[in-house]
Design an enzyme around this catalytic site. Structure first.
Site, PDB file in Angstrom:
ATOM      1  N   ASP A  51      -2.625   9.351   0.465  1.00 46.22           N
ATOM      2  CA  ASP A  51      -1.364   9.114   1.300  1.00 46.22           C
ATOM      3  C   ASP A  51      -2.225   7.400   2.008  1.00 46.22           C
ATOM      4  O   ASP A  51      -3.292   7.144   2.095  1.00 46.22           O
ATOM      5  CB  ASP A  51      -1.396  10.061   2.347  1.00 46.22           C
ATOM      6  CG  ASP A  51      -0.222   9.677   3.273  1.00 46.22           C
ATOM      7  OD1 ASP A  51       0.875   9.004   3.053  1.00 46.22           O
ATOM      8  OD2 ASP A  51       0.148  10.422   4.405  1.00 46.22           O
ATOM      9  N   SER A  64       6.675  13.230  -3.832  1.00 53.55           N
ATOM     10  CA  SER A  64       6.925  14.831  -3.247  1.00 53.55           C
ATOM     11  C   SER A  64       8.606  14.843  -3.696  1.00 53.55           C
ATOM     12  O   SER A  64       9.145  13.845  -3.450  1.00 53.55           O
ATOM     13  CB  SER A  64       6.468  15.179  -2.036  1.00 53.55           C
ATOM     14  OG  SER A  64       7.434  14.237  -0.884  1.00 53.55           O
ATOM     15  N   ASN A 104      10.166  12.974  -1.009  1.00 51.82           N
ATOM     16  CA  ASN A 104       9.918  11.324  -1.344  1.00 51.82           C
ATOM     17  C   ASN A 104      11.273  10.681  -1.636  1.00 51.82           C
ATOM     18  O   ASN A 104      11.522   9.627  -1.649  1.00 51.82           O
ATOM     19  CB  ASN A 104       8.854  10.710  -2.241  1.00 51.82           C
ATOM     20  CG  ASN A 104       7.588  10.988  -1.496  1.00 51.82           C
ATOM     21  OD1 ASN A 104       6.225  11.483  -2.154  1.00 51.82           O
ATOM     22  ND2 ASN A 104       7.374  11.013  -0.021  1.00 51.82           N
ATOM     23  N   ARG A 120      -1.745  17.140   7.314  1.00 55.33           N
ATOM     24  CA  ARG A 120      -0.842  18.161   7.387  1.00 55.33           C
ATOM     25  C   ARG A 120      -0.960  18.131   5.765  1.00 55.33           C
ATOM     26  O   ARG A 120      -1.400  17.216   5.132  1.00 55.33           O
ATOM     27  CB  ARG A 120       0.678  17.846   7.781  1.00 55.33           C
ATOM     28  CG  ARG A 120       1.089  16.170   7.356  1.00 55.33           C
ATOM     29  CD  ARG A 120       2.527  15.974   7.905  1.00 55.33           C
ATOM     30  NE  ARG A 120       2.930  14.534   7.655  1.00 55.33           N
ATOM     31  CZ  ARG A 120       2.743  13.625   8.513  1.00 55.33           C
ATOM     32  NH1 ARG A 120       2.272  13.953   9.882  1.00 55.33           N
ATOM     33  NH2 ARG A 120       2.959  12.335   8.356  1.00 55.33           N
TER      34      ARG A 120
HETATM   35  C1  IPE Z   1       3.011  13.413   0.824  1.00 55.05           C
HETATM   36  O1  IPE Z   1       2.809  11.928   1.450  1.00 55.05           O
HETATM   37  C2  IPE Z   1       3.249  13.053  -0.476  1.00 55.05           C
HETATM   38  C3  IPE Z   1       2.532  12.310  -1.432  1.00 55.05           C
HETATM   39  C4  IPE Z   1       1.008  11.793  -1.228  1.00 55.05           C
HETATM   40  C5  IPE Z   1       2.965  12.166  -2.742  1.00 55.05           C
HETATM   41  P1  IPE Z   1       3.981  11.636   2.495  1.00 55.05           P
HETATM   42  O2  IPE Z   1       3.590  10.296   3.029  1.00 55.05           O
HETATM   43  O3  IPE Z   1       5.231  11.384   1.840  1.00 55.05           O
HETATM   44  O4  IPE Z   1       3.900  12.780   3.637  1.00 55.05           O
HETATM   45  P2  IPE Z   1       4.451  12.763   5.133  1.00 55.05           P
HETATM   46  O5  IPE Z   1       6.044  12.312   4.755  1.00 55.05           O
HETATM   47  O6  IPE Z   1       3.755  11.712   5.724  1.00 55.05           O
HETATM   48  O7  IPE Z   1       4.344  14.242   5.344  1.00 55.05           O
HETATM   49  C1  IPE Z   2       1.339   7.692  -0.419  1.00 50.50           C
HETATM   50  O1  IPE Z   2       1.315   6.555   0.658  1.00 50.50           O
HETATM   51  C2  IPE Z   2       2.297   7.395  -1.806  1.00 50.50           C
HETATM   52  C3  IPE Z   2       3.519   8.140  -1.774  1.00 50.50           C
HETATM   53  C4  IPE Z   2       3.786   9.155  -0.930  1.00 50.50           C
HETATM   54  C5  IPE Z   2       3.890   7.931  -3.051  1.00 50.50           C
HETATM   55  P1  IPE Z   2       2.822   6.278   1.445  1.00 50.50           P
HETATM   56  O2  IPE Z   2       3.810   5.487   0.634  1.00 50.50           O
HETATM   57  O3  IPE Z   2       3.188   7.696   1.942  1.00 50.50           O
HETATM   58  O4  IPE Z   2       2.168   5.639   2.543  1.00 50.50           O
HETATM   59  P2  IPE Z   2       2.275   5.651   4.094  1.00 50.50           P
HETATM   60  O5  IPE Z   2       1.908   6.999   4.492  1.00 50.50           O
HETATM   61  O6  IPE Z   2       3.578   5.004   4.324  1.00 50.50           O
HETATM   62  O7  IPE Z   2       1.134   4.531   4.684  1.00 50.50           O
HETATM   63 MG    MG Z   3       2.850   8.710   3.428  1.00 53.06          MG
END
Ligand code: IPE
Ligand code: IPE
Ligand code: MG
Length: 258
Positions: A32, A77, A80, A206
């Site tokens: 993340d 996810s 996503n 989380r």
């Molecule tokens: C969790 O990250 C899913 C992945 C790392 C693929 P997100 O960035 O989507 O999670 P939330 O929305 O902050 O919970």
């Molecule tokens: C994780 O990084 C990658 C995916 C969930 C695909 P994020 O894209 O969620 O990055 P932040 O959380 O917005 O910084």
């Molecule tokens: Mg994220």
């Protein structure tokens, strides 16, 4: 140069602190912070995803070198899909590109690729690239790299329940025979050991619908490092921290202390 030497020395020192006899067999990572990393660099979010690939490469290599058996990476996810369309399509394209580029390296390193999640809903090109990668690396045996794609733990648990219900309906399974082992085997991760260590980067505390059943007794490790900055030494630090913990599994300290 001097700085590079110091960094290398620090990395080697961290690695030497790891007790190879007590490695987690399975490490799972919620990758993340790509978007925030990109923002910090004044770039669009996709720039963060692209740079996240370096972290995937480093982490995979470090885990395999140590002797970890399974590394599961949460890449996309089910939730996503709700991101802006352009980001979703860029991510799906990046996956295809990365899979094509990295398969040779996986084979060179004797790493087997697998995937969990509802793969049927992935764009055709992404699904094909993934299936080809799985097929091309299926005989490798040093480590298994599991990509969680269009993954949702709740979906996985419902799917397992449906699978078992169908067997009951067909008369091949008795409800009384459904125990932890039968249920675990019906999950996407059937046959894999449960992750002992779960890492989440970017400072979020989380689980975001990741491996809910399998991490019932995992040690959780949260780090503020954004995923694109994650390197071998960060993995080493997480493992060292894991090895300092007392895993009691409901017992008392005196029962589990060596
Ligand atoms: C969790 O990250 C899913 C992945 C790392 C693929 P997100 O960035 O989507 O999670 P939330 O929305 O902050 O919970
Ligand atoms: C994780 O990084 C990658 C995916 C969930 C695909 P994020 O894209 O969620 O990055 P932040 O959380 O917005 O910084
Ligand atoms: Mg994220």
């Amino acid at each position: 140069m001097a700085l590079n030497h110091e960094l290398l020395a620090e990395k080697m020192d961290l690695k030497s602190q790891i007790n190879i006899e007590k490695l987690p067999r399975h490490i799972a990572i919620i990758m993340d912070g790509n978007g925030r990393w990109a923002k910090q660099h004044g770039k669009p979010r996709v720039f963060g995803h692209r740079n996240g690939v370096t972290a995937v490469r480093e982490t995979t290599e470090a885990a395999a070198e140590l002797g970890v058996e399974y590394l599961t990476l949460y890449a996309f996810s089910t939730e996503n899909w709700n991101r802006p369309k352009l980001e979703v399509s860029a991510l799906m394209r990046l996956l295809v590109e990365t899979l094509h580029k990295e398969i040779d390296t996986l084979n060179k390193n004797d790493i087997r690729l697998q995937a969990i999640g509802d793969l049927s809903k992935l764009p055709e090109k992404t699904r094909q690239a993934l299936l080809a990668g799985i097929e091309n690396t299926k005989n490798n045996s040093r480590m298994t790299l599991v990509l969680a794609l269009n993954y949702s733990a709740k979906w996985e648990i419902m799917e397992a329940s449906r699978r078992l219900a169908r067997q009951v309906q067909a008369g091949t399974l008795s409800p009384d025979d459904i125990d932890e082992a039968t249920f675990a085997a019906a999950l996407n991760t059937g046959g894999m050991p449960d992750p002992e260590l779960l890492i989440r980067t970017s400072g979020e505390n989380r689980l975001s619908n990741f491996l809910l059943w399998q991490i019932a007794y995992a040690e959780l490790y949260f780090t503020p490092v954004f995923w694109p900055d994650f390197r071998k030494e960060h993995l080493y630090k997480a493992i060292i921290d894991f090895q300092k913990r007392e895993r009691r599994f409901g017992k008392i300290s005196e029962q589990v202390a060596p």
